[in-house]
Design a protein around this motif. Sequence first.
Motif, PDB file in Angstrom:
ATOM      1  N   SER A 159      59.252  45.717  30.636  1.00  0.00           N
ATOM      2  CA  SER A 159      58.325  44.646  30.309  1.00  0.00           C
ATOM      3  C   SER A 159      57.788  43.980  31.572  1.00  0.00           C
ATOM      4  O   SER A 159      58.365  44.089  32.658  1.00  0.00           O
ATOM      5  N   LYS A 160      56.674  43.265  31.429  1.00  0.00           N
ATOM      6  CA  LYS A 160      56.169  42.465  32.534  1.00  0.00           C
ATOM      7  C   LYS A 160      57.091  41.267  32.757  1.00  0.00           C
ATOM      8  O   LYS A 160      57.829  40.850  31.848  1.00  0.00           O
ATOM      9  N   ILE A 161      57.058  40.728  33.974  1.00  0.00           N
ATOM     10  CA  ILE A 161      57.890  39.587  34.344  1.00  0.00           C
ATOM     11  C   ILE A 161      56.979  38.459  34.833  1.00  0.00           C
ATOM     12  O   ILE A 161      56.303  38.604  35.860  1.00  0.00           O
ATOM     13  N   ASP A 162      56.925  37.358  34.098  1.00  0.00           N
ATOM     14  CA  ASP A 162      56.150  36.192  34.522  1.00  0.00           C
ATOM     15  C   ASP A 162      57.066  35.253  35.307  1.00  0.00           C
ATOM     16  O   ASP A 162      58.147  34.889  34.828  1.00  0.00           O
ATOM     17  N   PHE A 163      56.634  34.868  36.501  1.00  0.00           N
ATOM     18  CA  PHE A 163      57.460  33.954  37.287  1.00  0.00           C
ATOM     19  C   PHE A 163      56.616  32.822  37.865  1.00  0.00           C
ATOM     20  O   PHE A 163      55.404  32.938  38.023  1.00  0.00           O
ATOM     21  N   GLU A 164      57.282  31.710  38.156  1.00  0.00           N
ATOM     22  CA  GLU A 164      56.651  30.519  38.696  1.00  0.00           C
ATOM     23  C   GLU A 164      57.417  30.125  39.953  1.00  0.00           C
ATOM     24  O   GLU A 164      58.498  29.525  39.892  1.00  0.00           O
ATOM     25  N   LEU A 165      56.889  30.516  41.108  1.00  0.00           N
ATOM     26  CA  LEU A 165      57.552  30.211  42.365  1.00  0.00           C
ATOM     27  C   LEU A 165      57.524  28.706  42.629  1.00  0.00           C
ATOM     28  O   LEU A 165      56.497  28.048  42.424  1.00  0.00           O
ATOM     29  N   GLU A 166      58.652  28.178  43.084  1.00  0.00           N
ATOM     30  CA  GLU A 166      58.733  26.788  43.502  1.00  0.00           C
ATOM     31  C   GLU A 166      59.262  26.745  44.925  1.00  0.00           C
ATOM     32  O   GLU A 166      60.252  27.408  45.247  1.00  0.00           O
ATOM     33  N   GLY A 167      58.584  25.980  45.782  1.00  0.00           N
ATOM     34  CA  GLY A 167      59.008  25.936  47.179  1.00  0.00           C
ATOM     35  C   GLY A 167      58.210  24.918  47.965  1.00  0.00           C
ATOM     36  O   GLY A 167      57.867  23.843  47.455  1.00  0.00           O
ATOM     37  N   THR A 168      57.902  25.268  49.216  1.00  0.00           N
ATOM     38  CA  THR A 168      57.233  24.337  50.120  1.00  0.00           C
ATOM     39  C   THR A 168      56.039  24.993  50.802  1.00  0.00           C
ATOM     40  O   THR A 168      55.965  26.220  50.914  1.00  0.00           O
ATOM     41  N   VAL A 169      55.123  24.159  51.247  1.00  0.00           N
ATOM     42  CA  VAL A 169      54.009  24.569  52.082  1.00  0.00           C
ATOM     43  C   VAL A 169      54.060  23.755  53.368  1.00  0.00           C
ATOM     44  O   VAL A 169      54.104  22.525  53.320  1.00  0.00           O
ATOM     45  N   LYS A 170      54.060  24.453  54.505  1.00  0.00           N
ATOM     46  CA  LYS A 170      54.048  23.798  55.807  1.00  0.00           C
ATOM     47  C   LYS A 170      52.764  24.162  56.546  1.00  0.00           C
ATOM     48  O   LYS A 170      52.230  25.252  56.361  1.00  0.00           O
ATOM     49  N   THR A 171      52.288  23.263  57.394  1.00  0.00           N
ATOM     50  CA  THR A 171      51.081  23.541  58.158  1.00  0.00           C
ATOM     51  C   THR A 171      51.142  22.891  59.539  1.00  0.00           C
ATOM     52  O   THR A 171      51.640  21.772  59.672  1.00  0.00           O
ATOM     53  N   ASP A 172      50.691  23.625  60.551  1.00  0.00           N
ATOM     54  CA  ASP A 172      50.523  23.064  61.901  1.00  0.00           C
ATOM     55  C   ASP A 172      49.127  22.472  62.063  1.00  0.00           C
ATOM     56  O   ASP A 172      48.952  21.370  62.577  1.00  0.00           O
ATOM     57  N   THR A 173      48.133  23.225  61.617  1.00  0.00           N
ATOM     58  CA  THR A 173      46.737  22.849  61.841  1.00  0.00           C
ATOM     59  C   THR A 173      46.217  21.860  60.815  1.00  0.00           C
ATOM     60  O   THR A 173      45.217  21.184  61.039  1.00  0.00           O
ATOM     61  N   GLY A 174      46.895  21.783  59.645  1.00  0.00           N
ATOM     62  CA  GLY A 174      46.358  21.039  58.526  1.00  0.00           C
ATOM     63  C   GLY A 174      45.406  21.896  57.720  1.00  0.00           C
ATOM     64  O   GLY A 174      44.948  22.954  58.173  1.00  0.00           O
ATOM     65  N   PHE A 175      45.123  21.456  56.506  1.00  0.00           N
ATOM     66  CA  PHE A 175      44.194  22.160  55.626  1.00  0.00           C
ATOM     67  C   PHE A 175      43.197  21.128  55.125  1.00  0.00           C
ATOM     68  O   PHE A 175      43.573  20.185  54.430  1.00  0.00           O
ATOM     69  N   PRO A 176      41.908  21.268  55.490  1.00  0.00           N
ATOM     70  CA  PRO A 176      40.917  20.212  55.238  1.00  0.00           C
ATOM     71  C   PRO A 176      40.891  19.747  53.782  1.00  0.00           C
ATOM     72  O   PRO A 176      40.792  20.540  52.856  1.00  0.00           O
ATOM     73  N   GLY A 177      41.014  18.444  53.601  1.00  0.00           N
ATOM     74  CA  GLY A 177      40.940  17.850  52.281  1.00  0.00           C
ATOM     75  C   GLY A 177      42.188  17.979  51.448  1.00  0.00           C
ATOM     76  O   GLY A 177      42.245  17.466  50.332  1.00  0.00           O
ATOM     77  N   VAL A 178      43.222  18.666  51.971  1.00  0.00           N
ATOM     78  CA  VAL A 178      44.436  18.896  51.194  1.00  0.00           C
ATOM     79  C   VAL A 178      45.675  18.412  51.944  1.00  0.00           C
ATOM     80  O   VAL A 178      46.452  17.597  51.436  1.00  0.00           O
ATOM     81  N   LEU A 179      45.875  18.925  53.178  1.00  0.00           N
ATOM     82  CA  LEU A 179      47.072  18.596  53.943  1.00  0.00           C
ATOM     83  C   LEU A 179      46.701  18.172  55.357  1.00  0.00           C
ATOM     84  O   LEU A 179      45.863  18.811  55.997  1.00  0.00           O
ATOM     85  N   PRO A 180      47.331  17.112  55.888  1.00  0.00           N
ATOM     86  CA  PRO A 180      47.107  16.726  57.279  1.00  0.00           C
ATOM     87  C   PRO A 180      47.905  17.628  58.218  1.00  0.00           C
ATOM     88  O   PRO A 180      48.853  18.297  57.800  1.00  0.00           O
ATOM     89  N   PRO A 181      47.545  17.694  59.500  1.00  0.00           N
ATOM     90  CA  PRO A 181      48.283  18.519  60.458  1.00  0.00           C
ATOM     91  C   PRO A 181      49.763  18.133  60.533  1.00  0.00           C
ATOM     92  O   PRO A 181      50.122  16.964  60.403  1.00  0.00           O
ATOM     93  N   GLY A 182      50.610  19.147  60.716  1.00  0.00           N
ATOM     94  CA  GLY A 182      52.039  18.928  60.888  1.00  0.00           C
ATOM     95  C   GLY A 182      52.753  18.429  59.653  1.00  0.00           C
ATOM     96  O   GLY A 182      53.789  17.781  59.764  1.00  0.00           O
ATOM     97  N   SER A 183      52.269  18.762  58.463  1.00  0.00           N
ATOM     98  CA  SER A 183      52.863  18.227  57.237  1.00  0.00           C
ATOM     99  C   SER A 183      53.576  19.305  56.439  1.00  0.00           C
ATOM    100  O   SER A 183      53.384  20.504  56.644  1.00  0.00           O
ATOM    101  N   THR A 184      54.412  18.845  55.511  1.00  0.00           N
ATOM    102  CA  THR A 184      55.132  19.711  54.575  1.00  0.00           C
ATOM    103  C   THR A 184      55.063  19.087  53.190  1.00  0.00           C
ATOM    104  O   THR A 184      55.228  17.875  53.044  1.00  0.00           O
ATOM    105  N   THR A 185      54.833  19.910  52.179  1.00  0.00           N
ATOM    106  CA  THR A 185      54.769  19.393  50.812  1.00  0.00           C
ATOM    107  C   THR A 185      55.352  20.418  49.847  1.00  0.00           C
ATOM    108  O   THR A 185      55.475  21.601  50.182  1.00  0.00           O
TER     109      THR A 185
END
Length: 225
Positions: A159-185
């Motif tokens: 059968s197919k397997i549906d999964f929902e990953l849970e974890g973190t996102v880290k960034t050095d440069t930041g992501f415009p409009g979403v994450l500031p530089p050097g952040s983790t969420t």
Amino acid sequence: QFSTGFSYLAPDVEVTGTFNGTPAKDVGPAQSALIPYAYLSHRINQDLAVGFALHSRFGLSTDYSDSFSATSLANKSEITTYYLSPKAAYQINQCWSIGAGFDAVYVDSTLTNSVPNSSQIEGGATILDVEGDDWAYGFNLGTMFQLNDKTRFGLAYYSKIDFELEGTVKTDTGFPGVLPPGSTTNATAGSTLPQSIELSGYHELNEQWNLHASFTWTDWSTFDE
């Protein structure tokens, strides 16, 4: 009965294209892997048997070189799956047997992209580093036809397997409009491991040698992104 072994995967991948008007080429971004497996089975009586499997059905690993001009799209990616599968099988008569199993699947994933190296930009700074894991569940069904003492055929469905990953996102440069530089969420991401069907055959040539062949269809259309 107990059996164990491993599969060795050596992918040969070359990526060629353009990104923002710049040639993007890399040879060998897909990583080789040694994948172990182990199977245990026990016959309760003449007709009923139970078993347990520890193996992996899906996975990937890519690591693009520092000179790849499109590392801002993808740099290092890895998905690892671990299948823990209790099973049972029942022999209906001399010709037909049926089986079923439950799959508990641990999925661990990493996805990164980074600033590419160039004469204008010093590479290595991470744009996004996404890491997550999840437990997901599925099932498998099978049947076997015993043509004679030396030849048998099998058909299995996973059968197919549906999964929902849970974890973190880290960034050095930041992501415009979403994450500031050097952040983790915290972050989540869902996906699906595809269903598959396998048709196999087995023939005993003599007391020392057996032949086995299988054909597998995988529904990769469910694995969109």
